[in-house]
Design a protein around this motif. Structure first.
Motif, PDB file in Angstrom:
ATOM      1  N   TYR A   1       0.793  -1.214   0.000  1.00  7.05           N
ATOM      2  CA  TYR A   1       0.000   0.000   0.000  1.00  7.05           C
ATOM      3  C   TYR A   1       0.829   1.268   0.000  1.00  7.05           C
ATOM      4  O   TYR A   1       0.284   2.360  -0.113  1.00  7.05           O
ATOM      5  CB  TYR A   1      -0.960   0.009   1.187  1.00  7.05           C
ATOM      6  CG  TYR A   1      -0.289  -0.004   2.534  1.00  7.05           C
ATOM      7  CD1 TYR A   1       0.160   1.184   3.105  1.00  7.05           C
ATOM      8  CD2 TYR A   1      -0.115  -1.184   3.243  1.00  7.05           C
ATOM      9  CE1 TYR A   1       0.787   1.182   4.327  1.00  7.05           C
ATOM     10  CE2 TYR A   1       0.512  -1.189   4.465  1.00  7.05           C
ATOM     11  CZ  TYR A   1       0.952  -0.011   5.012  1.00  7.05           C
ATOM     12  OH  TYR A   1       1.569  -0.008   6.219  1.00  7.05           O
ATOM     13  N   THR A   2       2.134   1.141   0.164  1.00  2.78           N
ATOM     14  CA  THR A   2       2.927   2.364   0.097  1.00  2.78           C
ATOM     15  C   THR A   2       3.302   2.699  -1.343  1.00  2.78           C
ATOM     16  O   THR A   2       3.840   3.759  -1.602  1.00  2.78           O
ATOM     17  CB  THR A   2       4.216   2.233   0.928  1.00  2.78           C
ATOM     18  OG1 THR A   2       4.848   1.020   0.559  1.00  2.78           O
ATOM     19  CG2 THR A   2       3.902   2.201   2.407  1.00  2.78           C
ATOM     20  N   LYS A   3       3.022   1.759  -2.233  1.00  2.00           N
ATOM     21  CA  LYS A   3       3.369   1.986  -3.638  1.00  2.00           C
ATOM     22  C   LYS A   3       2.228   2.691  -4.344  1.00  2.00           C
ATOM     23  O   LYS A   3       1.138   2.141  -4.449  1.00  2.00           O
ATOM     24  CB  LYS A   3       3.607   0.636  -4.320  1.00  2.00           C
ATOM     25  CG  LYS A   3       5.028   0.442  -4.797  1.00  2.00           C
ATOM     26  CD  LYS A   3       5.149  -0.917  -5.419  1.00  2.00           C
ATOM     27  CE  LYS A   3       4.642  -0.918  -6.832  1.00  2.00           C
ATOM     28  NZ  LYS A   3       4.675  -2.249  -7.433  1.00  2.00           N
ATOM     29  N   PRO A   4       2.443   3.892  -4.835  1.00  2.00           N
ATOM     30  CA  PRO A   4       1.320   4.608  -5.463  1.00  2.00           C
ATOM     31  C   PRO A   4       0.679   3.826  -6.599  1.00  2.00           C
ATOM     32  O   PRO A   4      -0.538   3.839  -6.741  1.00  2.00           O
ATOM     33  CB  PRO A   4       1.965   5.891  -5.981  1.00  2.00           C
ATOM     34  CG  PRO A   4       3.181   6.072  -5.155  1.00  2.00           C
ATOM     35  CD  PRO A   4       3.664   4.709  -4.790  1.00  2.00           C
ATOM     36  N   SER A   5       1.488   3.108  -7.386  1.00  2.00           N
ATOM     37  CA  SER A   5       0.893   2.399  -8.520  1.00  2.00           C
ATOM     38  C   SER A   5      -0.026   1.286  -8.039  1.00  2.00           C
ATOM     39  O   SER A   5      -1.073   1.035  -8.635  1.00  2.00           O
ATOM     40  CB  SER A   5       1.985   1.827  -9.415  1.00  2.00           C
ATOM     41  OG  SER A   5       2.810   0.958  -8.680  1.00  2.00           O
ATOM     42  N   ALA A   6       0.344   0.637  -6.923  1.00  2.00           N
ATOM     43  CA  ALA A   6      -0.509  -0.433  -6.402  1.00  2.00           C
ATOM     44  C   ALA A   6      -1.813   0.155  -5.878  1.00  2.00           C
ATOM     45  O   ALA A   6      -2.896  -0.392  -6.101  1.00  2.00           O
ATOM     46  CB  ALA A   6       0.217  -1.189  -5.292  1.00  2.00           C
ATOM     47  N   VAL A   7      -1.720   1.283  -5.178  1.00  2.00           N
ATOM     48  CA  VAL A   7      -2.923   1.911  -4.643  1.00  2.00           C
ATOM     49  C   VAL A   7      -3.837   2.334  -5.786  1.00  2.00           C
ATOM     50  O   VAL A   7      -5.051   2.109  -5.765  1.00  2.00           O
ATOM     51  CB  VAL A   7      -2.558   3.119  -3.770  1.00  2.00           C
ATOM     52  CG1 VAL A   7      -3.805   3.818  -3.285  1.00  2.00           C
ATOM     53  CG2 VAL A   7      -1.714   2.684  -2.593  1.00  2.00           C
ATOM     54  N   ALA A   8      -3.243   2.924  -6.817  1.00  2.00           N
ATOM     55  CA  ALA A   8      -4.049   3.369  -7.960  1.00  2.00           C
ATOM     56  C   ALA A   8      -4.695   2.181  -8.650  1.00  2.00           C
ATOM     57  O   ALA A   8      -5.872   2.235  -9.028  1.00  2.00           O
ATOM     58  CB  ALA A   8      -3.168   4.136  -8.942  1.00  2.00           C
ATOM     59  N   ALA A   9      -3.945   1.085  -8.785  1.00  2.00           N
ATOM     60  CA  ALA A   9      -4.494  -0.092  -9.460  1.00  2.00           C
ATOM     61  C   ALA A   9      -5.655  -0.668  -8.665  1.00  2.00           C
ATOM     62  O   ALA A   9      -6.676  -1.068  -9.232  1.00  2.00           O
ATOM     63  CB  ALA A   9      -3.409  -1.137  -9.644  1.00  2.00           C
ATOM     64  N   ALA A  10      -5.502  -0.698  -7.337  1.00  2.00           N
ATOM     65  CA  ALA A  10      -6.561  -1.247  -6.490  1.00  2.00           C
ATOM     66  C   ALA A  10      -7.831  -0.421  -6.638  1.00  2.00           C
ATOM     67  O   ALA A  10      -8.927  -0.948  -6.800  1.00  2.00           O
ATOM     68  CB  ALA A  10      -6.096  -1.266  -5.040  1.00  2.00           C
ATOM     69  N   LYS A  11      -7.652   0.872  -6.598  1.00  2.00           N
ATOM     70  CA  LYS A  11      -8.784   1.792  -6.715  1.00  2.00           C
ATOM     71  C   LYS A  11      -9.473   1.617  -8.060  1.00  2.00           C
ATOM     72  O   LYS A  11     -10.692   1.528  -8.155  1.00  2.00           O
ATOM     73  CB  LYS A  11      -8.217   3.206  -6.586  1.00  2.00           C
ATOM     74  CG  LYS A  11      -9.178   4.251  -6.189  1.00  2.00           C
ATOM     75  CD  LYS A  11      -8.408   5.513  -5.829  1.00  2.00           C
ATOM     76  CE  LYS A  11      -7.690   6.070  -7.026  1.00  2.00           C
ATOM     77  NZ  LYS A  11      -6.687   7.080  -6.676  1.00  2.00           N
ATOM     78  N   LYS A  12      -8.645   1.535  -9.095  1.00  2.00           N
ATOM     79  CA  LYS A  12      -9.185   1.391 -10.447  1.00  2.00           C
ATOM     80  C   LYS A  12     -10.004   0.110 -10.561  1.00  2.00           C
ATOM     81  O   LYS A  12     -11.092   0.107 -11.131  1.00  2.00           O
ATOM     82  CB  LYS A  12      -8.021   1.371 -11.427  1.00  2.00           C
ATOM     83  CG  LYS A  12      -8.391   1.360 -12.881  1.00  2.00           C
ATOM     84  CD  LYS A  12      -7.119   1.552 -13.681  1.00  2.00           C
ATOM     85  CE  LYS A  12      -7.322   1.463 -15.157  1.00  2.00           C
ATOM     86  NZ  LYS A  12      -6.043   1.595 -15.860  1.00  2.00           N
ATOM     87  N   ALA A  13      -9.455  -0.976  -9.988  1.00  2.00           N
ATOM     88  CA  ALA A  13     -10.162  -2.249 -10.058  1.00  2.00           C
ATOM     89  C   ALA A  13     -11.517  -2.127  -9.386  1.00  2.00           C
ATOM     90  O   ALA A  13     -12.538  -2.563  -9.919  1.00  2.00           O
ATOM     91  CB  ALA A  13      -9.335  -3.349  -9.393  1.00  2.00           C
ATOM     92  N   PHE A  14     -11.548  -1.516  -8.215  1.00  2.00           N
ATOM     93  CA  PHE A  14     -12.800  -1.446  -7.466  1.00  2.00           C
ATOM     94  C   PHE A  14     -13.816  -0.602  -8.225  1.00  2.00           C
ATOM     95  O   PHE A  14     -14.985  -0.970  -8.346  1.00  2.00           O
ATOM     96  CB  PHE A  14     -12.544  -0.855  -6.077  1.00  2.00           C
ATOM     97  CG  PHE A  14     -13.665  -1.117  -5.108  1.00  2.00           C
ATOM     98  CD1 PHE A  14     -13.661  -2.258  -4.332  1.00  2.00           C
ATOM     99  CD2 PHE A  14     -14.711  -0.231  -4.979  1.00  2.00           C
ATOM    100  CE1 PHE A  14     -14.684  -2.517  -3.438  1.00  2.00           C
ATOM    101  CE2 PHE A  14     -15.746  -0.476  -4.091  1.00  2.00           C
ATOM    102  CZ  PHE A  14     -15.729  -1.611  -3.321  1.00  2.00           C
TER     103      PHE A  14
END
Lengths: 583, 720
Positions: free
Chosen positions: B182-195
């Motif tokens: 969760y500290t990785k911006p790309s992972a956070v953005a990907a998670a958000k996008k998926a949801f």
């Protein structure tokens, strides 16, 4: 009488005790008082024998101004009792949650909270119009002081605006209610402010025109409270500036005074006007849902974001009420409870951050999960409850409100309505927007690279807070979380309890809606008849049975070796069979 | 072709099933609760992994027991959830959606591989996530437990609302696990996008549920299918409101299963840890859309264009994502696009009405794609996050990488549709049915896509696993921020300044071998009897036979004349045609990426040099700019509208309307302010004037006003 009055007197007594207590005792008295009130409300709830019924219990009345038919009358039905429980349940948490946040003028603070509790409970328990109105308005006073004294930088403006705005609205509402009382006095020959009597009178005796004007007046009072678009602008300001406990109570209970007012007064008293104008109010709700959601999306102030999300969420709640069927009204009442729990919790969580960093600016913080994993857990949890993740409470009520709006068509046999699929479909976009703005907020604040706002040195609170949540703060959040789960997976406890009540409230509607639809059709036909032939409105294409589909699935199509008689007609709800019997 | 009605008839009196089946749901929940407990107790060992693996294994065993004892579709009531009733007699109505399970063979088919692969992949993760022990380890396994619970609800729910709970639940689990780092911006953005992408699909599903309830009066499967079978539904509600249902269901399925137009979240979802990619974003969750369409197959036939639409969307997605996969360098991302592409095959299968073929492809794909992802994960783990196929070569020759390379080869063969592998048979069923049902354009496009698939699959394997040994370590942060320095097992000490890849250990190798064996054995069901004449797919097809996935089939689109392929039965001809396409793809890959790697680079350079063809590789490498298009046409306008609304709210609604009204009294006050001049005489004059005004009002105006008021009062009173 005494048993019920005690519920109001306990917090007031606590308030008085706080006046005479020492400063360091104040919070404990408030906590004790609100806990006693909560326990007392639980006892009343256990003794309450109208769960699942449609009447009132815990009733009692003392004549106050007999000449004008005014008495101090209490009583609660299942819906009111649930809201009483919500208020008494939240208040101890608010008190406990404020222990470290309030460092000056402590006695007043807790005193006002106790007064507020008494007033809120009074609103829900009142069975007399005057008592209702007094309590309804009196909730403003403690909240005004809570915002004005303990609020943020812009607190003076916020508190004055909050007071004047909602007070003006309520006054117009009062005029409407007084008009009903006056008409009743003319009709019955004697004054009475008994809500039950007025309701029965209003529903049957007022003309459609009067109802329309009264709807306008009452909506002025209640819509401002809810708040419905476009009279919502006091709310973001008041919420943002209020102290944490103030925001929690404001969102969780005070907004519900508006929707409760709709349920208690508008729906039963003004059925004709409600049917006439339900689409209009629904459109306002839907605009509110989408408009506020998009505003949320561009907020950088985390508290303002949650405040606007309330505007968006309450839109669903109003939509459910005006679906005019039990699904929607039950969903709506459930929404009142659920929004109180999840949004209340979100305000607590924001308060916890504010207490540590003295900022609400989302751009100045990030990745707090790294430093505050427990806080992050609760934040994500309540955001999901708020977004309406199935399994948590928000979903149940949102789903019910939307499906009720969806089926609120003239064709819906049991409870024909005046809304329909388009209303629900457009409101449903709000579910996507909710995910967008809340998850973007979570993505910024909870996750991502760690960024901590610099805390100002001049913060000299006597309490030092740990980096992550203290046991007290966890203790505030856990009961809310537990209730979110319980109401998410077993909403039956609430829906069963109010089933009869809701149906009684809606009893007049099916016949009235049908009559109105018939009248509309009649007038449409008249217009058509008066026109020259051939230019009329075409008859509805969809009234034709869908031939190809019926054929497609008719058992004959399958050349079944089984006898056709075994087709399981019995499973089909009778109400959904095509008119004219089974095929 | 015989027509299945027995199933529908059976539903009328669906029997009650065994209550212990509920433990398929409860075991993941127990695992979640225990993980919560471990996290509160701050356990810093691999205990959470063993808890989860154990619970999931028990869930798998329960599923097997249910399968063994299965004889007919059953409903298992757990507890009441939505249970609203109103009215009485003829006016009675209800909305019922309980926590109940509906078990038929389709349910069992899905649950068997969901829980089976779930257990194995959790075991793999116990080793893979080892560097995170004491950090995110417990959180990871809690997420896996949530996923398994939600997926079980989705597959086993006896009504659409419980399915929706699972539907959103798996989306949430996916959000949780994609955003694991969760500290990785790309992972956070990907998670958000998926949801959010999933939410768009979910709205479609929700609308479909509401339409179904409006028209059929129930959301419970058993009743729903019975109502549809009887043809006795509420047609008055409007033809369009029934016709909309299959299209809305489709939207839901496209969101969850990453089809056009909602596929863009899945490739980004690879930001999650690899076991998550394997379990959720390849084998199980993304097939939920296929499950939905199979489960709701009778409903999908409510409009004649619905299934062809599914077929064409599936085909377009398959070919679009295959072309993107051709030009990517990140091997995990290639696998992600290949998943999107294979899901397109499955949807095409549903669309051309071989739910048996689609289910079989789901089944085989679950195994071989899991293998491919897990091998990618092992490589990424061993080479410090390196995933670029240009920077890895010949790893098979390294000590300890044989298992990975060989299992990857078998996975690639299955994906490429090499003759006699499981993927070959399952893909053939879809392709052959496309020709049989007369959708030959779909068939040819899919065949071409199969060729592309073979090419890009072997591009990865030829580049990475064989050829001259050459590798560069990744930047360690790529994908996983494991912090390899923190843990002891890596043998690539930085001390000697040289990078040594660390080969996987027993758990990873065991799981790879186990799932590879599964992928090989998945070909066997094809040769077993399917219980129905003319239907291939053996055991897997027989698992769809007894379920709603076959209801109404052949009834709507009665195939009078079977399509032919080269004058033969497509099911027979396809063995050779698809094998040819697959082999050609593999051969081209061999030439460009093993025999003559320079040729591939030269080809790319040539294409880029020519201004007429330059766009092609550029667009493919940039994923056809779909993300950018969405940004410009959806996100940016909404963002502008949001800001506009915020401004309107501040300036107009609050500023002009509210504050304007607020200033009105003050303005009125200002107007009269000069009157209060403090001069006594002027007050006296005003007083006199006011008095005079009152007199005038009473004398002149009242007589005129009185009748009007009286009339009005009489009017209201009269009605009262």
């Amino acid at each position: 009488m005494l048993m019920t009055s005690l519920l109001i007197l306990i917090p007031l007594a606590a308030a008085v005790a706080i006046i005479f207590a020492r400063v360091e005792q104040a919070k404990w008295i408030a906590l004790g008082g609100s806990l006693v009130a909560f326990v007392w409300s639980l006892i009343l709830a256990i003794r309450f024998d109208e769960w699942g019924g449609d009447g009132f219990a815990l009733e009692g009345a003392v004549a106050w101004l007999p000449k004008f038919g005014i008495s101090i009358a209490w009583g609660a039905d299942a819906v009111a009792m649930m809201l009483v429980l919500l208020s008494t349940f939240l208040m101890p948490l608010c008190v406990w949650g404020s222990f470290t946040a309030i460092t000056s003028r402590i006695k007043e603070y807790y005193g006002w909270l106790m007064v507020l509790l008494g007033a809120m409970v009074g609103v829900f328990l009142a069975r007399d119009l005057v008592v209702f109105y007094i309590c309804f308005e009196f909730t403003l006073v403690p909240m005004f002081f809570l915002i004005a004294i303990y609020g943020g930088e812009n607190r003076a403006h916020a508190s004055v605006k909050f007071f004047i705005y909602t007070f003006t609205g309520s006054l117009i509402g009062l005029v409407g209610l007084l008009y009903i009382a006056w008409r009743h006095s003319v009709f019955a020959g004697d004054w009475s402010f008994d809500i039950a009597a007025l309701t029965a009178f209003a529903a049957s005796e007022l003309t459609a025109q009067e109802q329309a004007w009264l709807l306008l007046a009452l909506m002025a009072g209640f819509a401002v409270k809810i708040p419905l678009f476009p009279v919502h602008t006091w709310l973001p300001l008041a919420h943002t500036e209020a102290p944490t406990a103030g925001s929690v109570i404001l969102a969780a209970v005070l907004l519900k005074l508006g929707t409760y007012g709709l349920y208690r007064f508008v729906l039963p008293m003004l059925p004709d006007a409600v049917i006439e104008y339900a689409p209009f109010i629904a459109v306002l709700s839907i605009i509110g849902i989408l408009y506020a959601a998009l505003i949320c999306w561009v907020q950088t102030d985390i508290k303002k974001l949650i405040a606007y999300s309330s505007v968006s969420h309450l839109g669903f709640c109003v939509l459910g009420l005006f679906a005019l069927n039990p699904l929607g009204v039950q969903g709506s009442v459930l929404y009142m409870l659920n929004h109180g729990l999840s949004t209340g919790a979100l305000f607590f969580l924001v308060g916890m951050i504010y207490e540590r960093y003295h900022t609400r600016d989302m751009d100045r913080m990030g990745g707090l999960a790294k430093k505050m994993p427990i806080w992050a857990f609760f934040m994500v949890f309540f955001v999901l409850a708020s977004v309406g993740l199935p399994g948590l409470n928000g979903f149940v009520s949102e789903f019910l409100c939307l499906i009720a709006t969806f089926v609120a068509t003239p064709e819906f046999t049991e409870y024909p309505g005046v809304l329909g699929p388009w209303y629900a479909a457009i409101a449903g976009i709000g579910m996507i927007f909710a995910a967008m703005y809340l998850l973007i907020m979570v993505g910024k604040v909870v996750f991502g690279p760690f960024k901590e706002p610099a805390t100002e040195d001049h913060h000299h609170g006597e309490h030092t807070l740990p980096a992550d949540l203290s046991p007290r703060e966890i203790g505030v959040l856990v009961p809310l979380a537990v209730l979110c789960i319980v109401l998410g997976i077993y909403p039956k406890i609430a829906t069963d309890a109010m089933e009869q009540n809701v149906q009684t409230t809606l009893a007049a509607y099916p016949a009235k809606v049908e009559a109105m639809l018939a009248a509309r059709q009649q007038s449409a036909e008249d217009t058509q008849a008066s026109k020259p032939a051939g230019t009329g409105v075409p008859t509805h294409a969809f009234e034709e049975p869908h031939e190809s589909l019926t054929e497609m699935f008719s058992p004959a199509r399958y050349e079944s070796p089984m006898p056709l008689a075994s087709t399981p007609i019995a499973l089909i709800p009778a109400a959904h069979l095509p008119k004219g019997g089974t095929p | 072709m015989t027509i299945e009605t027995t199933h529908m008839m059976m539903l009328a009196n669906t029997a009650a099933g065994p209550g212990w089946a509920g433990f398929i749901l409860w075991f993941p929940l127990i695992s979640l609760a225990l993980c919560g407990l471990w996290s509160i107790l701050r356990i810093k060992s691999k205990l959470p992994a063993w808890t989860t693996v154990g619970c999931l294994a028990l869930a798998f065993l329960t599923t097997v027991a249910l399968y063994v004892s299965y004889s007919e579709p059953v409903v298992i009531h757990l507890f009441d959830w939505f249970n609203l009733h109103w009215g009485s007699g003829a006016k009675a109505g209800s909305f019922v959606a309980n926590f109940s399970l509906y078990v038929d063979s389709l349910t069992l088919l899905w649950m068997l591989f969901v829980t089976g692969l779930g257990t194995l992949i959790a075991l793999y993760a116990s080793e893979y996530m080892e560097p995170d022990v004491g950090k995110g380890y417990t959180r990871f396994f809690a997420g896996v437990s949530v996923f398994l619970f939600a997926m079980s609800c989705l597959v086993m729910g006896d009504n659409l609302v419980l399915l929706y709970l699972g539907w959103e639940g798996v989306g949430f689990a996916s959000y949780w696990l994609i955003g694991y780092y969760y500290t990785k911006p790309s992972a956070v953005a990907a998670a958000k996008k998926a949801f959010i992408m999933n939410r768009i699909g979910d709205l479609g599903l929700a609308l479909a549920i509401w339409f179904i309830w409006l028209n059929f009066g129930t959301v419970e499967f058993a009743d729903l299918f019975a109502v549809i079978a009887s043809g006795a539904y509420h047609t008055e509600a409007g033809g369009w409101s029934i016709s909309a249902i299959p299209f809305l269901l489709m939207l839901g399925a496209f969101g969850k299963s990453a089809q056009i137009p909602l596929y863009v979240w899945l490739p980004d979802a690879m930001e999650g840890p690899t076991p998550v990619s394997a379990l959720i974003h390849a084998a199980t969750m993304v097939t939920a859309g296929v499950y939905l369409l199979c489960r709701m197959f009778p409903v999908m036939q409510l409009h004649e264009l619905a299934l062809p639409t599914v077929a064409w969307i599936g085909t377009s997605t398959a070919i679009l994502s295959a072309t993107i996969a051709l030009a990517q360098y990140d091997i995990k991302r290639i696998m992600a696009y290949s998943t999107v592409s294979q899901l397109g095959f499955m949807f095409a299968g549903v669309g051309v009405m071989t739910t048996a073929g689609a289910a079989y492809h789901v089944f085989t794909h679950a195994f071989f794609k899991a293998v491919l992802f897990l091998t990618c994960g092992a490589i990424m783990h061993g080479f410090a996050g390196q995933l670029d196929l240009r920077k890895l070569s010949g790893i098979m020759r390294l000590r300890g990488w044989k298992v990975v390379s060989v299992t990857m080869l078998i996975g690639c063969l299955c994906l490429a549709g090499f003759p006699l592998t499981s993927g070959y048979f399952s893909k053939d069923m879809i392709l052959a049915q496309a020709f049989t049902s007369g959708h030959s354009a779909v068939g040819w496009l899919l065949l071409f896509t199969a060729g592309l698939t073979a090419y890009y699959t072997f591009r990865v394997w030829f580049r990475v696993c064989i050829g001259p040994v050459h590798f560069e370590p990744g930047d360690e942060d790529h994908g996983d921020d494991h912090g390899h320095d923190d843990h002891g097992h890596g043998d690539h000490g930085h001390g000697d300044g040289k990078f040594h890849p660390h080969a996987p250990k027993w758990a990873v190798n065991f799981v790879l071998i186990a799932i590879t064996v599964g992928a090989i054995l998945a070909a066997i069901p094809y040769f077993m009897p399917s219980g129905e004449e003319g239907v291939k797919g053996g055991w897997v097809a027989s698992m769809t036979l007894d379920s709603s996935a076959r209801d109404g089939m052949y009834g709507v689109y009665a195939i009078e004349e079977k399509g032919k392929l080269f004058g033969a039965d497509p099911y027979n001809a396809m063995y050779f045609v698809s094998a040819a396409f697959g082999l050609v793809g593999i051969l081209i890959a061999w030439w460009l990426h093993l025999a003559n790697r320079k040729a591939a680079d030269a080809l790319r350079a040539k294409l880029l040099a020519n201004p007429l063809t330059r766009w092609l590789p550029t667009a493919m490498e940039n994923k056809w700019y779909v993300d950018e298009i969405y940004h410009v046409f959806v996100r940016a306008p909404l963002w502008v509208i949001g800001h506009a609304f915020a401004l309107i709210d501040r300036l107009f609604v609050d500023g002009l309307l509210v504050n304007g009204t607020g200033y009105l009294p003050r303005a009125v006050g200002r107007m009269f302010q000069p009157l209060q001049n403090g001069v006594l005489q002027s007050y006296a004059v005003l007083m006199a004037g006011g008095f005079a005004l009152v007199v005038v009002l009473i004398v002149l105006v009242m007589p005129w006003l009185q009748p009007i008021l009286a009339d009005w009062m009489a009017g209201t009173g009269g009605a009262g």
